[in-house]
Design a protein around this motif. Structure first.
Motif, PDB file in Angstrom:
ATOM      1  N   UNK A 608       0.762  -2.216  -5.992  1.00 49.00           N
ATOM      2  CA  UNK A 608       0.497  -1.250  -4.864  1.00 49.00           C
ATOM      3  C   UNK A 608      -0.232  -1.779  -3.362  1.00 49.00           C
ATOM      4  N   UNK A 609      -0.052  -2.894  -3.450  1.00 53.48           N
ATOM      5  CA  UNK A 609      -0.887  -3.594  -1.601  1.00 53.48           C
ATOM      6  C   UNK A 609       0.267  -2.958  -0.857  1.00 53.48           C
ATOM      7  N   UNK A 610       2.099  -2.335  -0.753  1.00 56.18           N
ATOM      8  CA  UNK A 610       2.784  -1.934  -0.135  1.00 56.18           C
ATOM      9  C   UNK A 610       2.097   0.074  -0.074  1.00 56.18           C
ATOM     10  N   UNK A 611       2.418   0.363  -1.280  1.00 57.72           N
ATOM     11  CA  UNK A 611       1.573   1.590  -1.130  1.00 57.72           C
ATOM     12  C   UNK A 611      -0.083   1.494   0.167  1.00 57.72           C
ATOM     13  N   UNK A 612      -1.101   0.489  -0.646  1.00 60.67           N
ATOM     14  CA  UNK A 612      -2.065   0.812   0.159  1.00 60.67           C
ATOM     15  C   UNK A 612      -1.419   1.212   2.219  1.00 60.67           C
ATOM     16  N   UNK A 613      -0.787  -0.574   1.961  1.00 70.25           N
ATOM     17  CA  UNK A 613      -0.625  -0.337   3.737  1.00 70.25           C
ATOM     18  C   UNK A 613       0.263   0.799   4.094  1.00 70.25           C
ATOM     19  N   UNK A 614       0.687   1.913   3.160  1.00 74.92           N
ATOM     20  CA  UNK A 614       2.424   2.754   4.040  1.00 74.92           C
ATOM     21  C   UNK A 614       0.213   3.486   4.479  1.00 74.92           C
ATOM     22  N   UNK A 615      -0.387   3.633   3.540  1.00 68.62           N
ATOM     23  CA  UNK A 615      -1.781   4.669   3.719  1.00 68.62           C
ATOM     24  C   UNK A 615      -2.151   4.497   4.569  1.00 68.62           C
ATOM     25  N   UNK A 616      -2.325   4.001   4.830  1.00 69.64           N
ATOM     26  CA  UNK A 616      -3.111   3.131   6.107  1.00 69.64           C
ATOM     27  C   UNK A 616      -2.849   3.166   7.719  1.00 69.64           C
ATOM     28  N   UNK A 617      -1.644   2.999   7.240  1.00 71.46           N
ATOM     29  CA  UNK A 617      -0.153   2.609   8.774  1.00 71.46           C
ATOM     30  C   UNK A 617      -0.236   4.835   9.120  1.00 71.46           C
ATOM     31  N   UNK A 618       0.309   5.619   8.010  1.00 73.15           N
ATOM     32  CA  UNK A 618       0.137   7.391   8.600  1.00 73.15           C
ATOM     33  C   UNK A 618      -1.281   7.859   8.409  1.00 73.15           C
ATOM     34  N   UNK A 619      -2.374   7.582   7.965  1.00 73.93           N
ATOM     35  CA  UNK A 619      -3.114   7.792   8.205  1.00 73.93           C
ATOM     36  C   UNK A 619      -3.904   8.162   9.712  1.00 73.93           C
ATOM     37  N   UNK A 620      -3.801   6.242  10.132  1.00 71.54           N
ATOM     38  CA  UNK A 620      -4.019   6.183  11.908  1.00 71.54           C
ATOM     39  C   UNK A 620      -3.333   6.709  12.791  1.00 71.54           C
ATOM     40  N   UNK A 621      -2.081   6.616  12.166  1.00 75.35           N
ATOM     41  CA  UNK A 621      -0.834   6.989  13.478  1.00 75.35           C
ATOM     42  C   UNK A 621      -0.428   8.339  13.228  1.00 75.35           C
ATOM     43  N   UNK A 622      -0.486   9.335  12.082  1.00 71.04           N
ATOM     44  CA  UNK A 622       0.072  10.547  11.706  1.00 71.04           C
ATOM     45  C   UNK A 622       1.209  10.440  11.776  1.00 71.04           C
ATOM     46  N   UNK A 623       1.712   9.343  11.251  1.00 72.45           N
ATOM     47  CA  UNK A 623       3.406   8.852  11.727  1.00 72.45           C
ATOM     48  C   UNK A 623       4.370   8.693  10.415  1.00 72.45           C
ATOM     49  N   UNK A 624       5.196   8.826  10.035  1.00 79.39           N
ATOM     50  CA  UNK A 624       6.229   8.464   9.071  1.00 79.39           C
ATOM     51  C   UNK A 624       6.693   7.360   8.842  1.00 79.39           C
ATOM     52  N   UNK A 625       7.010   6.563   8.196  1.00 81.90           N
ATOM     53  CA  UNK A 625       7.763   4.983   8.668  1.00 81.90           C
ATOM     54  C   UNK A 625       9.141   5.431   8.789  1.00 81.90           C
TER      55      UNK A 625
END
Length: 700
Positions: A608-625
């Motif tokens: 789940x390191x990849x899921x954690x990175x998705x959470x982190x980026x979405x939380x900082x930017x408020x944007x989808x991948x």
């Protein structure tokens, strides 16, 4: 000699005369602009007296068909590098009729004085009438009650630049009068724009007039400190004193049904009239301070009175209470640019009996967001006459210079709260330069053959700048240098001290480019065109995760928790970092600023390191991948269930656990769902392959 000297003198005088005439001819000046508007220079009492003859012309009533392209001369505004309209304020004059009676019973109100002063201190102001694009009379028409309608109209028509009201702006907050209380100013005004405080859909000229708030004097008198959003003592509060009897009966019935949740206030009968009574409200003999009591409720009722626009709306917003607006056909203040759905609830008057049920259906988190937005609307647009004036002029400015207009986000999103830990350094150019390229970071353990194939494929990508191999096996040394594939870019093997998945996101000094491609050692199927296209997309969206394997999180209603979904779906909320581009800044956040124990949890579970990175980026930017290219299958043909982690069914269950774990640590679900992906422009077109920028985009 004497004759000659006389001729020289005459010639000199004529020449000097011509020069002087020419200078005055071309010197920028204006007779009208010499009397610059300023109350500091001239008090109202010193203003010149102007008598209005009885026979003075009266403007037309007001053209309801007026729009910016028909009744406004934009050519007066012209081009200027700052994209700012220039506003001229007429010098102060005291207008009286033939027998000396003033046209207004109050003269210049404090509010209008504040408004004109703010405009004269702003970048919009000019004292040169010839440069002006918009003209504002110094005749105060804020409150129609104090005006003599006919004489005020005649005074407007006497203004030197009136020209049937073209490019003139009037501010009015209290329109109409008894018995019918018209929703727009009754003063005939030709084609003038009206910034009005009580428009209905019948009188408002869409895209021409501006609906403004009714200013509340309490804004300046009472300092209400901002309260944190959340549940309040009361659920609904009604504080207006002059409510129509039918509405009050209905509110009292709601009070009976819902008890303490609803507080229904009225004016205090036992207090002497005056300032004290304005600042007090009562319920059954109990006295409350107003507007402070508004902060004790989640929702505050704003009902129409004789006029649609109510100063109560401003008080409610200042208190951070969500206004429940019941005024059919009312054009909300600045609704041309403000999204009122984010800060208020608008309910038809006939639905008043259902108000409690409607408000109870709104989720708590949404109510908190609305409380926050309501307070911000007040701070930005309602809190002073200056804010109201500047917002009005900015809206007109945006119409005239639409290419330089404020965006929806700039009007409606509060300034970003500074992160307590770190401030995002993603203040990049709009598109990062192509030249530095990207650094590929390959995580590996001991799959040498597929690792070498991945390196060989990646090395074909034109924008690759460097290859880093994160060697996560402490029990085995990497192959000798001579055995590695020969590549045209620097290749470095980084040996780690522990076998942790988080090593792939460590901010290694060797990463010198802004762009990082995280890729697994078994992703051998991506073509160089696919990878190059992914990098080009990232350059346009450098704050996003841009990747290839798309995944989705879903809410499982039966289990009451989040679920990880990897099957074919129409939506994407994550891209896996088995193959994804991102900004290297997120390596720093992942390593040093990841909330709670997520990083340790990932390393302990080896998942789940990849899921954690998705959470982190979405939380900082408020944007989808952003998912790029159509490919769905990323399984390595040679990899078996033994060495391919993701093939194990228990692994999928654990992925769902990860999502629930991370959502609880973050205290929210930051992942955003989208229904689109990015493909090259000519990807599907029946077009010669050699003319396509990315011909080999791969299959599903």
């Amino acid at each position: 000699h004497r004759v000659g000297s006389v001729i020289v003198i005459i010639f000199s005088v004529v020449l000097l005369g011509l020069i002087a005439t020419g200078m005055f001819q071309f010197w920028p000046h204006s007779i009208e602009s010499s009397a610059e508007w300023s109350l500091d220079r001239r008090s109202v009492h010193d203003a010149p007296l102007v008598r209005i003859p009885m026979s003075s012309p009266i403007p037309e009533r007001g053209d309801l068909s007026c729009r910016m392209h028909t009744c406004f001369d934009v050519y007066r505004c012209g081009y200027n590098p700052k994209n700012k309209i220039k506003v001229y304020i007429y010098p102060l004059q005291r207008f009286v009729d033939e027998v000396g009676v003033p046209i207004s019973s109050t003269g210049l109100s404090r509010e209008y004085n504040d408004l004109l002063s703010a405009i004269s201190d702003s970048d919009f102001y000019t004292d040169d009438v010839s440069r002006a694009c918009l003209f504002i009379p110094s005749i105060d028409v804020l409150n129609q009650n104090s005006l003599r309608i006919r004489e005020t109209a005649q005074a407007l028509a006497m203004l030197p630049r009136w020209d049937k009201g073209m490019n003139h702006l009037l501010f009015n907050m209290l329109p109409g009068g008894p018995p019918d209380y018209n929703t727009a100013l009754d003063v005939p005004r030709d084609r003038a724009l009206l910034a009005g405080g009580g428009f209905s859909t019948w009188t408002y000229r869409q895209g021409y007039d501006i609906s403004i708030p009714v200013y509340s004097p309490l804004s300046a008198e009472v300092d209400l400190p901002e309260r944190q959003p959340g549940p309040r003592r009361y659920f609904i509060l009604s504080s207006q004193t002059a409510i129509h009897r039918e509405y009050r009966v209905e509110l009292e019935r709601l009070k009976e049904e819902n008890g303490e949740a609803l507080l229904l206030l009225d004016k205090c009968s036992n207090l002497s009239q005056g300032l004290a009574s304005v600042r007090k409200r009562c319920y059954k003999g109990q006295v409350y301070d107003y507007p402070q009591i508004l902060q004790e409720s989640s929702f505050c009722v704003v009902l129409r009175g004789a006029r649609l626009g109510q100063a109560t709306l401003s008080d409610v917003l200042q208190a951070g209470c969500v206004p429940v607006i019941m005024a059919d056909s009312y054009i909300l203040p600045f609704s041309e640019v403000l999204d009122w759905k984010r800060a208020s609830v608008v309910i038809p008057e006939e639905k008043l009996p259902e108000m409690y049920t409607i408000l109870k259906s709104i989720p708590h988190r949404q109510v908190e967001e609305m409380q926050r937005q309501a307070r911000w609307f007040w701070e930005a647009y309602f809190s002073s006459m200056k804010d109201i004036g500047m917002t009005t002029l900015q809206i007109i400015n945006d119409r005239i210079y639409p290419y330089a207009a404020r965006t929806y986000e700039e009007w409606n999103n509060p300034p970003v709260v500074k992160w307590t830990s770190v401030n995002s350094p993603l203040f990049l150019p709009l598109i990062p330069p192509r030249s530095p390229g990207f650094t590929a970071v390959v995580l590996t353990y001991d799959r040498i053959e597929s690792l070498f194939r991945v390196i060989t494929e990646i090395s074909k990508v034109p924008s690759l700048a460097k290859l880093l191999v994160v060697w996560n096996n402490q029990n085995k040394s990497p192959p000798e240098e001579s055995l590695w594939p020969k590549v045209a870019v620097p290749l470095k093997v980084l040996r780690t001290k522990e076998n942790k998945l988080s090593n792939r996101f460590f901010p290694f000094d060797e990463i010198e480019t802004e762009a990082v491609l995280a890729i697994d050692d078994d992703i051998i199927m991506l073509t160089s065109d696919e990878l190059q296209f992914g990098y080009e997309v990232w350059r346009e969206f450098p704050d996003r995760l841009v990747g290839y394997p798309g995944r989705l999180h879903l809410w499982d209603h039966e289990m009451g928790k989040w679920k990880y979904e990897s099957e074919w779906t129409n939506e994407v909320s994550m891209v896996l970092t088995g193959a994804a581009f991102y900004h290297k800044y997120f390596n720093y956040l992942y390593t040093y600023k990841m909330p709670g124990d997520i990083k340790n949890w990932v390393d302990a579970h080896m998942n789940c390191e990849d899921i954690a990175m998705n959470f982190l980026v979405a939380n900082i930017t408020g944007k989808a991948p952003i998912k790029v290219t159509p490919r769905k299958k990323f399984k390595c043909p040679e990899c078996t269930a033994i060495d391919g982690l993701s093939l194990d069914q228990t692994h999928m269950v654990e992925r769902s656990e990860c999502i629930n774990k991370f959502a609880s640590v973050f205290g929210t679900m930051p992942l955003k769902v989208v229904e689109h992906r990015a493909d090259p422009v000519l990807y599907k077109d029946d077009f010669p392959e050699k003319l396509k920028s990315f011909p080999n985009i791969g299959s599903l």
